[in-house]
Motif scaffolding. Structure first.
Motif, PDB file in Angstrom:
ATOM      1  N   ILE A  97      44.280 -75.834  62.292  1.00 38.19           N
ATOM      2  CA  ILE A  97      44.180 -74.720  63.232  1.00 38.19           C
ATOM      3  C   ILE A  97      42.726 -74.272  63.359  1.00 38.19           C
ATOM      4  O   ILE A  97      42.221 -74.076  64.460  1.00 38.19           O
ATOM      5  N   GLY A  98      42.051 -74.112  62.231  1.00 39.25           N
ATOM      6  CA  GLY A  98      40.643 -73.698  62.251  1.00 39.25           C
ATOM      7  C   GLY A  98      39.745 -74.727  62.909  1.00 39.25           C
ATOM      8  O   GLY A  98      38.831 -74.385  63.671  1.00 39.25           O
ATOM      9  N   TYR A  99      39.997 -76.004  62.650  1.00 35.86           N
ATOM     10  CA  TYR A  99      39.201 -77.083  63.229  1.00 35.86           C
ATOM     11  C   TYR A  99      39.299 -77.069  64.751  1.00 35.86           C
ATOM     12  O   TYR A  99      38.286 -77.103  65.460  1.00 35.86           O
ATOM     13  N   TYR A 100      40.502 -77.027  65.272  1.00 33.88           N
ATOM     14  CA  TYR A 100      40.667 -77.051  66.725  1.00 33.88           C
ATOM     15  C   TYR A 100      40.223 -75.742  67.375  1.00 33.88           C
ATOM     16  O   TYR A 100      39.753 -75.745  68.512  1.00 33.88           O
ATOM     17  N   TYR A 101      40.365 -74.647  66.674  1.00 33.77           N
ATOM     18  CA  TYR A 101      39.851 -73.380  67.199  1.00 33.77           C
ATOM     19  C   TYR A 101      38.326 -73.444  67.304  1.00 33.77           C
ATOM     20  O   TYR A 101      37.748 -73.024  68.312  1.00 33.77           O
ATOM     21  N   ALA A 102      37.679 -73.987  66.277  1.00 29.71           N
ATOM     22  CA  ALA A 102      36.220 -74.118  66.304  1.00 29.71           C
ATOM     23  C   ALA A 102      35.791 -75.056  67.430  1.00 29.71           C
ATOM     24  O   ALA A 102      34.800 -74.779  68.133  1.00 29.71           O
ATOM     25  N   ILE A 147      40.773 -89.486  51.288  1.00 26.32           N
ATOM     26  CA  ILE A 147      41.603 -88.467  51.929  1.00 26.32           C
ATOM     27  C   ILE A 147      40.879 -87.873  53.137  1.00 26.32           C
ATOM     28  O   ILE A 147      41.458 -87.738  54.222  1.00 26.32           O
ATOM     29  N   ALA A 148      39.601 -87.524  52.970  1.00 25.00           N
ATOM     30  CA  ALA A 148      38.829 -86.934  54.068  1.00 25.00           C
ATOM     31  C   ALA A 148      38.725 -87.904  55.239  1.00 25.00           C
ATOM     32  O   ALA A 148      38.864 -87.511  56.407  1.00 25.00           O
ATOM     33  N   PHE A 149      38.492 -89.178  54.954  1.00 24.76           N
ATOM     34  CA  PHE A 149      38.390 -90.185  56.010  1.00 24.76           C
ATOM     35  C   PHE A 149      39.708 -90.290  56.775  1.00 24.76           C
ATOM     36  O   PHE A 149      39.721 -90.303  58.015  1.00 24.76           O
ATOM     37  N   GLN A 150      40.828 -90.349  56.073  1.00 24.60           N
ATOM     38  CA  GLN A 150      42.119 -90.489  56.729  1.00 24.60           C
ATOM     39  C   GLN A 150      42.496 -89.241  57.523  1.00 24.60           C
ATOM     40  O   GLN A 150      43.063 -89.340  58.613  1.00 24.60           O
ATOM     41  N   VAL A 151      42.165 -88.060  56.996  1.00 21.92           N
ATOM     42  CA  VAL A 151      42.427 -86.824  57.737  1.00 21.92           C
ATOM     43  C   VAL A 151      41.575 -86.783  58.998  1.00 21.92           C
ATOM     44  O   VAL A 151      42.042 -86.389  60.072  1.00 21.92           O
ATOM     45  N   ALA A 152      40.306 -87.194  58.902  1.00 16.09           N
ATOM     46  CA  ALA A 152      39.421 -87.197  60.069  1.00 16.09           C
ATOM     47  C   ALA A 152      39.932 -88.156  61.135  1.00 16.09           C
ATOM     48  O   ALA A 152      39.953 -87.816  62.326  1.00 16.09           O
ATOM     49  N   ILE A 153      40.383 -89.328  60.730  1.00 13.65           N
ATOM     50  CA  ILE A 153      40.949 -90.296  61.692  1.00 13.65           C
ATOM     51  C   ILE A 153      42.195 -89.710  62.339  1.00 13.65           C
ATOM     52  O   ILE A 153      42.371 -89.774  63.555  1.00 13.65           O
ATOM     53  N   CYS A 154      43.050 -89.109  61.538  1.00 14.82           N
ATOM     54  CA  CYS A 154      44.280 -88.506  62.068  1.00 14.82           C
ATOM     55  C   CYS A 154      43.973 -87.402  63.065  1.00 14.82           C
ATOM     56  O   CYS A 154      44.606 -87.295  64.104  1.00 14.82           O
ATOM     57  N   MET A 155      42.970 -86.578  62.752  1.00 11.53           N
ATOM     58  CA  MET A 155      42.628 -85.475  63.641  1.00 11.53           C
ATOM     59  C   MET A 155      42.085 -85.988  64.976  1.00 11.53           C
ATOM     60  O   MET A 155      42.306 -85.363  66.014  1.00 11.53           O
ATOM     61  N   THR A 158      51.713 -75.516  49.045  1.00 10.55           N
ATOM     62  CA  THR A 158      50.282 -75.183  49.043  1.00 10.55           C
ATOM     63  C   THR A 158      49.485 -76.225  49.815  1.00 10.55           C
ATOM     64  O   THR A 158      48.633 -75.885  50.637  1.00 10.55           O
ATOM     65  N   VAL A 159      49.778 -77.490  49.582  1.00  9.07           N
ATOM     66  CA  VAL A 159      49.073 -78.557  50.311  1.00  9.07           C
ATOM     67  C   VAL A 159      49.352 -78.451  51.807  1.00  9.07           C
ATOM     68  O   VAL A 159      48.430 -78.547  52.632  1.00  9.07           O
ATOM     69  N   LEU A 160      50.596 -78.242  52.178  1.00  7.70           N
ATOM     70  CA  LEU A 160      50.943 -78.140  53.591  1.00  7.70           C
ATOM     71  C   LEU A 160      50.272 -76.937  54.255  1.00  7.70           C
ATOM     72  O   LEU A 160      49.818 -77.024  55.398  1.00  7.70           O
ATOM     73  N   LEU A 161      50.197 -75.815  53.553  1.00 13.26           N
ATOM     74  CA  LEU A 161      49.518 -74.640  54.105  1.00 13.26           C
ATOM     75  C   LEU A 161      48.033 -74.892  54.322  1.00 13.26           C
ATOM     76  O   LEU A 161      47.474 -74.536  55.368  1.00 13.26           O
ATOM     77  N   VAL A 162      47.385 -75.504  53.346  1.00 15.48           N
ATOM     78  CA  VAL A 162      45.950 -75.781  53.469  1.00 15.48           C
ATOM     79  C   VAL A 162      45.688 -76.712  54.648  1.00 15.48           C
ATOM     80  O   VAL A 162      44.797 -76.469  55.464  1.00 15.48           O
ATOM     81  N   VAL A 163      46.475 -77.772  54.762  1.00 14.01           N
ATOM     82  CA  VAL A 163      46.277 -78.729  55.856  1.00 14.01           C
ATOM     83  C   VAL A 163      46.558 -78.064  57.202  1.00 14.01           C
ATOM     84  O   VAL A 163      45.784 -78.226  58.160  1.00 14.01           O
ATOM     85  N   PHE A 164      47.638 -77.289  57.294  1.00 18.21           N
ATOM     86  CA  PHE A 164      47.979 -76.626  58.560  1.00 18.21           C
ATOM     87  C   PHE A 164      46.867 -75.701  59.010  1.00 18.21           C
ATOM     88  O   PHE A 164      46.407 -75.773  60.146  1.00 18.21           O
TER      89      PHE A 164
END
Length: 126
Positions: A36-41, A115-123, A26-32
């Motif tokens: 996809i939505g972020y880069y599409y936007a 978590i949000a900060f680390q995901v944003a940096i990773c993206m 579930t976590v992997l699906l949400v992140v994936f």
């Protein structure tokens, strides 16, 4: 025949492994799908169009898109949960835990802000 069923149920069914596979998948699906939505936007924002490496990419055929979607869905909903289920002993060996209690889970994970900060940096880096 009954002994075979009981043997398989006894040896293969592990509720802890099932919970682990369901939670992690579930976590992997949400992140994936979030990525996809972020880069599409981002690709649809007119201001950023001039920074694209290739402004008018050759779009794949409808058949290729359909094949890719079917393969992705099969991998995400069938293959990965099975692999996670059967690799649970390895994760357990390295100290992974499955939480039944939401309160215990929430006290062991970082805050949403972290978590949000680390995901944003990773993206931005990836």
């Amino acid at each position: 025949m009954e002994s075979v069923r009981s043997f398989l149920a006894e040896k293969l069914w592990d509720p802890e492994a099932f919970k682990f596979a369901a939670q992690l998948n579930t976590v992997l699906l949400v992140v994936f799908w979030f990525f996809i939505g972020y880069y599409y936007a981002l690709s649809k924002i007119p201001f950023l169009q001039r920074y694209k490496i290739q402004n008018k990419p050759p779009y794949p055929s409808e058949k290729l898109v359909r094949e890719c979607l079917v393969e992705t869905l099969l991998n995400h909903f069938i293959l990965r949960p099975i692999l996670l289920y059967f690799t649970w002993p390895v994760f357990k060996r390295f100290g992974a835990e499955v939480f039944d209690d939401v309160a215990a889970y929430l006290t062991s994970v970082p805050t949403i802000g972290t978590i949000a900060f680390q995901v944003a940096i990773c993206m931005q880096v990836c």
